[in-house]
Design a protein around this motif. Structure first.
Motif, PDB file in Angstrom:
ATOM      1  N   GLU A   1       0.828  -1.209   0.000  1.00  0.00           N
ATOM      2  CA  GLU A   1       0.000   0.000   0.000  1.00  0.00           C
ATOM      3  C   GLU A   1       0.859   1.254   0.000  1.00  0.00           C
ATOM      4  OE1 GLU A   1      -2.650  -0.215   3.267  1.00  0.00           O
ATOM      5  OE2 GLU A   1      -3.606  -2.057   2.577  1.00  0.00           O
ATOM      6  N   LEU A   2       1.962   1.232   0.742  1.00  0.00           N
ATOM      7  CA  LEU A   2       2.837   2.397   0.772  1.00  0.00           C
ATOM      8  C   LEU A   2       3.515   2.617  -0.571  1.00  0.00           C
ATOM      9  CD1 LEU A   2       4.438   2.033   4.322  1.00  0.00           C
ATOM     10  CD2 LEU A   2       2.701   3.657   3.581  1.00  0.00           C
ATOM     11  N   THR A   3       3.893   1.540  -1.258  1.00  0.00           N
ATOM     12  CA  THR A   3       4.493   1.665  -2.579  1.00  0.00           C
ATOM     13  C   THR A   3       3.486   2.246  -3.560  1.00  0.00           C
ATOM     14  OG1 THR A   3       5.865  -0.246  -2.097  1.00  0.00           O
ATOM     15  CG2 THR A   3       5.668   0.391  -4.396  1.00  0.00           C
ATOM     16  N   GLU A   4       2.251   1.769  -3.501  1.00  0.00           N
ATOM     17  CA  GLU A   4       1.206   2.293  -4.372  1.00  0.00           C
ATOM     18  C   GLU A   4       0.954   3.777  -4.099  1.00  0.00           C
ATOM     19  OE1 GLU A   4      -3.552   1.620  -4.853  1.00  0.00           O
ATOM     20  OE2 GLU A   4      -2.308  -0.128  -4.411  1.00  0.00           O
ATOM     21  N   LEU A   5       0.959   4.157  -2.847  1.00  0.00           N
ATOM     22  CA  LEU A   5       0.759   5.554  -2.475  1.00  0.00           C
ATOM     23  C   LEU A   5       1.926   6.416  -2.953  1.00  0.00           C
ATOM     24  CD1 LEU A   5      -0.966   7.606  -0.930  1.00  0.00           C
ATOM     25  CD2 LEU A   5       0.387   7.057   1.084  1.00  0.00           C
ATOM     26  N   ALA A   6       3.144   5.922  -2.798  1.00  0.00           N
ATOM     27  CA  ALA A   6       4.313   6.674  -3.251  1.00  0.00           C
ATOM     28  C   ALA A   6       4.313   6.850  -4.758  1.00  0.00           C
ATOM     29  CB  ALA A   6       5.591   5.966  -2.802  1.00  0.00           C
ATOM     30  N   GLU A   7       3.892   5.828  -5.496  1.00  0.00           N
ATOM     31  CA  GLU A   7       3.812   5.951  -6.956  1.00  0.00           C
ATOM     32  C   GLU A   7       2.740   6.948  -7.361  1.00  0.00           C
ATOM     33  OE1 GLU A   7       3.233   2.020  -8.423  1.00  0.00           O
ATOM     34  OE2 GLU A   7       5.281   1.392  -7.939  1.00  0.00           O
ATOM     35  N   ALA A   8       1.643   6.990  -6.627  1.00  0.00           N
ATOM     36  CA  ALA A   8       0.590   7.953  -6.949  1.00  0.00           C
ATOM     37  C   ALA A   8       1.065   9.376  -6.688  1.00  0.00           C
ATOM     38  CB  ALA A   8      -0.658   7.653  -6.130  1.00  0.00           C
ATOM     39  N   VAL A   9       1.874   9.549  -5.664  1.00  0.00           N
ATOM     40  CA  VAL A   9       2.391  10.885  -5.368  1.00  0.00           C
ATOM     41  C   VAL A   9       3.421  11.308  -6.418  1.00  0.00           C
ATOM     42  CG1 VAL A   9       3.794  12.184  -3.704  1.00  0.00           C
ATOM     43  CG2 VAL A   9       1.911  10.760  -2.917  1.00  0.00           C
ATOM     44  N   ARG A  10       4.233  10.355  -6.867  1.00  0.00           N
ATOM     45  CA  ARG A  10       5.267  10.659  -7.857  1.00  0.00           C
ATOM     46  C   ARG A  10       4.740  10.699  -9.284  1.00  0.00           C
ATOM     47  NH1 ARG A  10       8.978   6.251  -5.534  1.00  0.00           N
ATOM     48  NH2 ARG A  10       9.561   7.193  -3.574  1.00  0.00           N
ATOM     49  N   ASP A  11       3.500  10.337  -9.488  1.00  0.00           N
ATOM     50  CA  ASP A  11       2.938  10.246 -10.834  1.00  0.00           C
ATOM     51  C   ASP A  11       2.948  11.627 -11.491  1.00  0.00           C
ATOM     52  OD1 ASP A  11       1.737   9.290 -13.067  1.00  0.00           O
ATOM     53  OD2 ASP A  11      -0.289   9.208 -12.214  1.00  0.00           O
ATOM     54  N   PRO A  12       3.571  11.766 -12.695  1.00  0.00           N
ATOM     55  CA  PRO A  12       3.647  13.080 -13.336  1.00  0.00           C
ATOM     56  C   PRO A  12       2.283  13.618 -13.763  1.00  0.00           C
ATOM     57  CG  PRO A  12       4.723  11.408 -14.702  1.00  0.00           C
ATOM     58  CD  PRO A  12       4.288  10.752 -13.438  1.00  0.00           C
ATOM     59  N   ALA A  13       1.294  12.763 -13.919  1.00  0.00           N
ATOM     60  CA  ALA A  13      -0.027  13.257 -14.322  1.00  0.00           C
ATOM     61  C   ALA A  13      -0.651  14.081 -13.213  1.00  0.00           C
ATOM     62  CB  ALA A  13      -0.939  12.087 -14.672  1.00  0.00           C
ATOM     63  N   HIS A  14      -0.276  13.812 -11.975  1.00  0.00           N
ATOM     64  CA  HIS A  14      -0.841  14.552 -10.854  1.00  0.00           C
ATOM     65  C   HIS A  14       0.015  15.738 -10.441  1.00  0.00           C
ATOM     66  CE1 HIS A  14      -2.843  10.570 -10.269  1.00  0.00           C
ATOM     67  NE2 HIS A  14      -3.877  11.389 -10.194  1.00  0.00           N
ATOM     68  N   ASP A  15       1.170  15.914 -11.097  1.00  0.00           N
ATOM     69  CA  ASP A  15       2.060  17.007 -10.714  1.00  0.00           C
ATOM     70  C   ASP A  15       1.455  18.351 -11.065  1.00  0.00           C
ATOM     71  OD1 ASP A  15       3.949  15.419  -9.631  1.00  0.00           O
ATOM     72  OD2 ASP A  15       5.289  15.445 -11.367  1.00  0.00           O
ATOM     73  N   ALA A  16       1.708  19.302 -10.221  1.00  0.00           N
ATOM     74  CA  ALA A  16       1.288  20.680 -10.479  1.00  0.00           C
ATOM     75  C   ALA A  16       2.325  21.328 -11.399  1.00  0.00           C
ATOM     76  CB  ALA A  16       1.180  21.437  -9.169  1.00  0.00           C
ATOM     77  N   PRO A  17       1.979  22.413 -12.051  1.00  0.00           N
ATOM     78  CA  PRO A  17       2.979  23.102 -12.877  1.00  0.00           C
ATOM     79  C   PRO A  17       4.172  23.512 -12.027  1.00  0.00           C
ATOM     80  CG  PRO A  17       0.791  24.045 -13.199  1.00  0.00           C
ATOM     81  CD  PRO A  17       0.672  23.034 -12.129  1.00  0.00           C
ATOM     82  N   ALA A  18       5.306  23.594 -12.659  1.00  0.00           N
ATOM     83  CA  ALA A  18       6.549  23.874 -11.939  1.00  0.00           C
ATOM     84  C   ALA A  18       6.519  25.230 -11.265  1.00  0.00           C
ATOM     85  CB  ALA A  18       7.728  23.771 -12.891  1.00  0.00           C
ATOM     86  N   ALA A  19       5.810  26.179 -11.823  1.00  0.00           N
ATOM     87  CA  ALA A  19       5.787  27.524 -11.241  1.00  0.00           C
ATOM     88  C   ALA A  19       5.008  27.537  -9.931  1.00  0.00           C
ATOM     89  CB  ALA A  19       5.171  28.499 -12.228  1.00  0.00           C
ATOM     90  N   ARG A  20       4.073  26.635  -9.780  1.00  0.00           N
ATOM     91  CA  ARG A  20       3.247  26.630  -8.581  1.00  0.00           C
ATOM     92  C   ARG A  20       3.800  25.725  -7.488  1.00  0.00           C
ATOM     93  NH1 ARG A  20      -2.661  25.523 -10.297  1.00  0.00           N
ATOM     94  NH2 ARG A  20      -3.091  26.414  -8.266  1.00  0.00           N
ATOM     95  N   ARG A  21       4.883  25.034  -7.760  1.00  0.00           N
ATOM     96  CA  ARG A  21       5.471  24.140  -6.770  1.00  0.00           C
ATOM     97  C   ARG A  21       6.135  24.922  -5.663  1.00  0.00           C
ATOM     98  NH1 ARG A  21       8.478  19.217  -9.806  1.00  0.00           N
ATOM     99  NH2 ARG A  21       6.654  17.930 -10.027  1.00  0.00           N
ATOM    100  N   VAL A  22       6.111  24.356  -4.503  1.00  0.00           N
ATOM    101  CA  VAL A  22       6.789  24.935  -3.359  1.00  0.00           C
ATOM    102  C   VAL A  22       8.059  24.138  -3.137  1.00  0.00           C
ATOM    103  CG1 VAL A  22       6.638  25.381  -0.884  1.00  0.00           C
ATOM    104  CG2 VAL A  22       4.625  25.652  -2.338  1.00  0.00           C
ATOM    105  N   SER A  23       9.159  24.834  -3.082  1.00  0.00           N
ATOM    106  CA  SER A  23      10.433  24.174  -2.881  1.00  0.00           C
ATOM    107  C   SER A  23      10.667  24.017  -1.385  1.00  0.00           C
ATOM    108  CB  SER A  23      11.556  24.990  -3.504  1.00  0.00           C
ATOM    109  OG  SER A  23      12.787  24.378  -3.208  1.00  0.00           O
ATOM    110  N   LEU A  24      11.013  22.821  -0.986  1.00  0.00           N
ATOM    111  CA  LEU A  24      11.262  22.550   0.417  1.00  0.00           C
ATOM    112  C   LEU A  24      12.738  22.677   0.765  1.00  0.00           C
ATOM    113  CD1 LEU A  24       8.882  19.523   0.946  1.00  0.00           C
ATOM    114  CD2 LEU A  24       8.470  21.918   1.464  1.00  0.00           C
ATOM    115  N   THR A  25      13.569  22.933  -0.229  1.00  0.00           N
ATOM    116  CA  THR A  25      14.995  23.109   0.023  1.00  0.00           C
ATOM    117  C   THR A  25      15.298  24.597   0.088  1.00  0.00           C
ATOM    118  OG1 THR A  25      15.495  23.051  -2.331  1.00  0.00           O
ATOM    119  CG2 THR A  25      15.559  20.954  -1.131  1.00  0.00           C
ATOM    120  N   LYS A  26      16.340  24.899   0.806  1.00  0.00           N
ATOM    121  CA  LYS A  26      16.722  26.299   0.904  1.00  0.00           C
ATOM    122  C   LYS A  26      17.563  26.670  -0.317  1.00  0.00           C
ATOM    123  CE  LYS A  26      16.632  26.736   5.869  1.00  0.00           C
ATOM    124  NZ  LYS A  26      17.346  27.144   7.065  1.00  0.00           N
ATOM    125  N   THR A  27      17.040  27.579  -1.094  1.00  0.00           N
ATOM    126  CA  THR A  27      17.776  28.080  -2.253  1.00  0.00           C
ATOM    127  C   THR A  27      17.914  29.579  -2.098  1.00  0.00           C
ATOM    128  OG1 THR A  27      15.719  28.306  -3.485  1.00  0.00           O
ATOM    129  CG2 THR A  27      16.933  26.255  -3.784  1.00  0.00           C
TER     130      THR A  27
END
Length: 139
Positions: free
Chosen positions: A101-127
């Motif tokens: 179930e965790l693998t299925e959930l991780a794949e759903a999160v990583r799925d590019p079809a569900h990704d938001a546009p790059a401009a709207r992403r929030v970066s969690l790293t300090k840049t």
């Protein structure tokens, strides 16, 4: 009752009893002990009957052994089936394993079809912020 008493331990107990009580008093002592055990068993059975009658007619088939956890699970959760059910241990482990179930959930999160546009992403790293032209006269 004494399933883990070996033959050497039993012989040791008999020799110790003969030494403590002597061969003359040993039969009398054994009779007293067996009589005491019979009285304890009778008292226990009388107490069980009193509890059954105090609980009422709907608990006449109540057995105190049913309160043991293994018996309780066998009777109430397995619907009276015995525990020799040929349960597949690997099947139980795989059913309780959350990795699938965790693998299925991780794949759903990583799925590019569900990704938001790059401009709207929030970066969690300090840049470092992008350098913009700064006009000191404008301030």
């Amino acid at each position: 009752m004494f399933t883990d008493v070996g033959p050497l331990e039993l012989v040791t107990l008999v020799v110790l009893a003969v030494l403590l009580f002597g061969p003359d008093r040993l039969p009398e002592f054994i009779e007293n002990v067996t009589g005491f055990l019979r009285k304890v068993r009778a008292f226990s059975e009388d107490a069980r009957q009193e509890v059954r009658t105090a609980l009422g007619p709907e608990f006449q088939d109540f057995e105190f052994e049913d309160l043991h956890p293994k018996t309780f699970v066998r009777k109430h959760l397995l619907d009276g089936d015995d525990l020799d059910l040929d349960l597949d241990l690997d099947g139980i482990r795989s059913a309780l394993d959350p990795r699938a179930e965790l693998t299925e959930l991780a794949e759903a999160v990583r799925d590019p079809a569900h990704d938001a546009p790059a401009a709207r992403r929030v970066s969690l790293t300090k840049t470092p912020p992008a350098h913009t032209a700064f006009d000191p006269d404008a301030t």
